[in-house]
Design an enzyme around this catalytic site. Structure first.
Site, PDB file in Angstrom:
ATOM      1  CG  ASN A 106      -1.895  -1.257   1.241  1.00 46.60           C
ATOM      2  OD1 ASN A 106      -2.116  -1.784   0.342  1.00 46.60           O
ATOM      3  ND2 ASN A 106      -2.292  -1.610   2.399  1.00 46.60           N
ATOM      4  CG  ASP A 108      -2.605   3.205   3.017  1.00 48.41           C
ATOM      5  OD1 ASP A 108      -1.679   2.955   3.654  1.00 48.41           O
ATOM      6  OD2 ASP A 108      -3.487   2.425   2.512  1.00 48.41           O
ATOM      7  CG  HIS A 123       3.786  -1.667  -4.966  1.00 53.15           C
ATOM      8  ND1 HIS A 123       2.691  -2.407  -4.937  1.00 53.15           N
ATOM      9  CD2 HIS A 123       4.356  -2.617  -5.423  1.00 53.15           C
ATOM     10  CE1 HIS A 123       2.798  -3.660  -5.219  1.00 53.15           C
ATOM     11  NE2 HIS A 123       3.821  -3.903  -5.735  1.00 53.15           N
ATOM     12  CB  CYS A 131      11.814  17.127 -10.110  1.00 54.69           C
ATOM     13  SG  CYS A 131      12.252  17.776 -11.720  1.00 54.69           S
ATOM     14  CB  CYS A 152      10.678  20.754 -10.390  1.00 55.38           C
ATOM     15  SG  CYS A 152      12.321  20.936  -9.716  1.00 55.38           S
TER      16      CYS A 152
HETATM   17 ZN   LIG Z   1      13.537  19.467 -11.240  1.00 57.69          ZN
END
Ligand SMILES: [Zn+2]
Length: 250
Positions: A106, A108, A123, A131, A152
């Protein structure tokens, strides 16, 4: 499963937890449904409304991050969910010295929110955004304070949550941590997961082959003969019963 058989299975599981030298839990979507997070793969889940290839891949994100953020915006609502009694019971087991770690599929963050300390997020997680161009990252809090989609501050690229998309590999770092955690495991609790998504789905077999035992806690049993003890029921209910039983044993 009859009530009596379930009682017996919970007593066996409590005993197994007590004698195990190293126990690890592997959790999936089923542990978060009681916190109001529907299984992404269920009939009304995220992936029934957003095509996984168009919204759930790194390729899609690179092509059109704004579009993928339509799905991610909805995913961000998960951050309002609260851990349920099952999450709290797992944190308690760790506190009692009966659980070494949680490996979760999960994203969360509910295990950590409940107090679990040793957690591998197989995961990835929504706690961090990165970025893709300059690799700099920001926290969830920063993202929630600004406008969506976040970009970014250095190169203005739209940020990607640090979750593993369908066409992405699990990071080497996560693999190494998982391997270390699974080393010498006596007991694996498989909770709220039908173990269909590889490579996480291979963990029970790996533990079994190395001589460990498996306790499955699921609404619908999925492990078949791989499980030494199978307990059918809801995560929070079974974990409450299990922790009560464990506390009864001296
Ligand atoms: Zn960046």
């Amino acid at each position: 499963m009859t009530f009596k058989r379930r009682e017996a299975a919970i007593a066996d599981a409590a005993q197994a937890l007590k004698v195990s030298r190293k126990t690890v839990a592997l959790t999936g979507a089923g542990v978060s449904t009681e916190s109001g997070i529907p299984d992404f793969r269920s009939a009304n889940g995220l992936w029934s409304r957003f095509d996984p290839i168009e919204y759930g891949t790194l390729g899609a994100f690179r092509r059109n991050p704004q579009k993928v953020w339509e799905m991610l915006g909805e995913l961000l609502e998960l951050v309002n969910a609260l851990p349920n009694d099952g999450h709290i019971a797992l944190a308690d087991l760790e506190e009692m010295g009966l659980l070494n770690a949680v490996i979760t599929q999960n994203i969360d963050g509910l295990h950590q929110q409940a107090g679990s300390r040793n957690v591998v997020e197989f995961h990835g997680s929504l706690a961090r955004f990165v970025c893709l161009q300059c690799r700099s990252g920001v926290s969830l809090e920063e993202v929630l304070e600004g406008e969506l989609p976040p970009s970014c501050r250095h190169c203005r690229q739209i940020l990607k949550p640090d979750i593993v998309f369908f066409d992405e590999q699990i990071s080497l770092d996560v693999f190494r941590k998982t391997e270390k955690i699974l080393d010498d495991v006596d007991l694996l609790l498989v909770i709220g997961t039908s173990c269909q998504v590889v490579p996480a789905a291979l963990i029970p077999q790996t533990v079994k082959r190395a001589g460990g035992r498996i306790i499955e806690i699921n609404l619908e049993p999925a492990l078949g003969g791989l499980a030494d003890i199978s307990i059918v029921g809801s995560f929070s209910e079974i974990m409450r019963l299990l922790i009560a039983k464990v506390s009864d044993i001296d």
